[in-house]
Design an enzyme around this catalytic site. Structure first.
Site, mmCIF file in Angstrom:
data_model
loop_
_atom_site.group_PDB
_atom_site.id
_atom_site.type_symbol
_atom_site.label_atom_id
_atom_site.label_comp_id
_atom_site.label_asym_id
_atom_site.label_seq_id
_atom_site.Cartn_x
_atom_site.Cartn_y
_atom_site.Cartn_z
ATOM 1 N N SER A 1 0.819 -1.205 0.000
ATOM 2 C CA SER A 1 0.000 0.000 0.000
ATOM 3 C C SER A 1 0.861 1.266 0.000
ATOM 4 O O SER A 1 1.571 1.549 -0.950
ATOM 5 C CB SER A 1 -0.952 -0.047 1.197
ATOM 6 O OG SER A 1 -1.909 0.957 1.137
ATOM 7 N N ASP B 1 -2.123 6.072 -3.592
ATOM 8 C CA ASP B 1 -0.997 5.407 -2.946
ATOM 9 C C ASP B 1 -0.539 4.250 -3.819
ATOM 10 O O ASP B 1 -0.979 4.096 -4.963
ATOM 11 C CB ASP B 1 -1.379 4.941 -1.536
ATOM 12 C CG ASP B 1 -2.514 3.931 -1.533
ATOM 13 O OD1 ASP B 1 -3.274 3.885 -2.518
ATOM 14 O OD2 ASP B 1 -2.665 3.186 -0.547
ATOM 15 N N ASP C 1 -1.022 1.056 -4.077
ATOM 16 C CA ASP C 1 -1.974 0.099 -4.674
ATOM 17 C C ASP C 1 -3.284 0.747 -5.074
ATOM 18 O O ASP C 1 -4.232 0.063 -5.449
ATOM 19 C CB ASP C 1 -2.223 -1.077 -3.735
ATOM 20 C CG ASP C 1 -2.961 -0.691 -2.465
ATOM 21 O OD1 ASP C 1 -2.879 0.482 -2.048
ATOM 22 O OD2 ASP C 1 -3.618 -1.569 -1.867
ATOM 23 N N ASP D 1 -5.773 2.171 -3.543
ATOM 24 C CA ASP D 1 -7.056 2.067 -2.833
ATOM 25 C C ASP D 1 -7.346 3.332 -2.037
ATOM 26 O O ASP D 1 -8.400 3.458 -1.425
ATOM 27 C CB ASP D 1 -7.122 0.818 -1.940
ATOM 28 C CG ASP D 1 -6.111 0.801 -0.818
ATOM 29 O OD1 ASP D 1 -5.222 1.683 -0.782
ATOM 30 O OD2 ASP D 1 -6.190 -0.105 0.040
#
Length: 449
Positions: A101, A241, A243, A245
């Protein structure tokens, strides 16, 4: 819980804490827990972000899954919410994402989605932990034709982008935006998505090299995007960010617009159109006090959960709510997604701006933010659990509560994804809360580091 899984999957320094052996064993255990026993060859999707260790861990977890008979479909580099969506579209039994992340490149992690596209509940994570750490059950060892296979999904990016586009009610024609991809997974999808939605797009930090993910960029380092917006003629800036999400924003003047403001803007619009279920927004204990006041002033209810978008989602599913999120930029539009989706959030925020012909700075005046200070204290693995019992730390927290009274609050909590204790103080006087937060942080540092 807590031996392997934190608030957002398994996470650690790749090849040191999160080893290939662990990834392989998690793959074997997950295949056992997540699939029907009568299915000889369950289908499992694997996506990954751009960090160098993702290839290594993908090979390891793929080997673990195939060794118990699971058929693996590799999606390549895709955002976490793409995996959550594609599990359903591709009728898979589970989905795995290799990502840490917002963390630096040396970290990596394993997030797992069940066949319905939702993150695993605590009970299933505990079963996986028991198999990996306690050898509570022995994974099967098929041979010959009963082993699993590996294939690719070349249309994964296209299918995900088409899905997000299908949820957006109004085009972005006429908008000029800057997008910070954090050198992460959205580097594969963002330009395609937002260009096809009609925006003129300036791409920033979209050249991943395996080690530059989240490096002075993305939703945890907003300074570069804020400066770019101030010095270029764009309508807004959007940051994701690693990833993708999370989504945070910058208004046309270069001012930071965090997840609480994004939620306030979108919630008020949804309520005005009769789209906000039960007139309720779900947030966390870290949601700014100004958001509570905003809800009260706009005839909305606010429900607070523990920190972590998984807990926000659990509350939404339990009570029948359809919108919630976190200050950090995890925003869940449950009508369209089963997890936080940064690009979907950005698309809906920008579409709202375009539909209402409004500047982001104007929309953000809907809420007044209370001053809030966050001090992160690095702690040892032993220090985290001692936080709950250390009398001196508890005494320092109680002193701050007394000093703030009803005009503010303090929350001290261990991070679920990093070796940190977070000290957050909120109130009306910024100078006071800065001093109080650092007083407590000093005690925590001395006692628990």
């Amino acid at each position: 819980m807590g031996r392997l899984f934190g608030t957002d999957g398994v996470r650690g320094v790749a090849n040191s804490e999160l080893t290939c052996e662990m990834a392989m064993n998690i793959g074997r255990a997950a295949a056992m827990v997540l699939t029907n026993e009568d299915r000889r060859h369950p289908r499992v999707l694997i996506g990954k972000d751009t960090r160098k260790s993702s290839d290594m861990l993908e090979a390891a977890i793929t080997a673990g899954l195939c060794s118990v008979g699971a058929n693996v479909i590799q999606l390549g580099v895709v955002p976490t919410p793409a995996v959550a969506y594609l599990v359903g579209k591709y009728k898979a039994d589970a989905g795995v994402v290799l990502t840490a992340s917002h963390n630096p490149c040396e970290f990596n992690g394993i997030k797992i989605f069940s066949g319905d596209g939702y993150k695993l509940p605590d009970a299933l994570e505990e079963q996986i932990e028991a198999i990996v750490l306690d050898h509570a059950a022995t994974p099967p060892t098929p041979v010959g034709g009963d082993l699993g296979t590996v294939s690719a999904a070349p249309d994964a990016v296209r299918d995900y982008v088409d899905h997000v586009k299908s949820t957006v009610p109004f085009s972005l024609d006429g908008l000029h935006i800057a997008i910070d991809c954090a050198n992460g997974a959205s580097s594969r999808t963002a330009e395609l998505l937002f260009t096809e939605l009609g925006a003129q797009v300036d791409m920033l930090f979209d050249k991943p090299d395996g080690v530059n993910v989240n490096d002075k960029c993305g939703s945890t380092h907003m300074e570069a995007l804020m400066e770019y917006v101030r010095t270029h003629d764009v309508d807004a800036g959007i940051a994701f960010d690693g990833d993708a999400d999370r989504c945070l924003a910058v208004d046309e003047h270069g001012n930071f617009v965090d997840g609480d403001f994004i939620m306030a803007i979108c919630a008020a619009d949804m309520k005005s159109r009769g789209k906000l279920a039960k007139s309720t927004v779900v947030g966390t204990i870290m949601t700014n006090m100004g958001f509570n006041r905003f809800c009260a002033e706009n005839d909305m209810k606010f429900s607070a959960t523990k920190v972590g978008d998984r807990y926000v989602l659990e509350e939404m599913l339990l009570e029948g709510y359809n919108f919630g999120g976190e200050q950090s930029g995890h925003v869940i539009f449950l009508d369209f997604a089963t997890t936080g989706d940064g690009q979907l959030t950005a698309a809906h925020l920008l579409s709202l701006m375009r539909r209402r012909e409004a500047k982001l700075s104007s929309l953000a005046t809907i809420m007044q933010r209370f001053p809030q200070v966050m001090v992160n204290v690095t702690t040892s693995p032993e220090g985290k659990p001692r936080f709950y019992t250390d009398d001196e730390v508890k005494e320092s927290i109680e002193k701050v509560k007394a000093a703030l009274g009803d005009s503010g609050r303090i929350i001290v909590r261990p991070s679920g994804t990093e070796p940190l204790l977070r000290v957050m103080v909120e109130g009306e006087d910024e100078e006071q809360i800065n001093a109080l937060a650092n007083e407590v942080a000093d005690v925590v540092r001395r006692r628990l580091s």
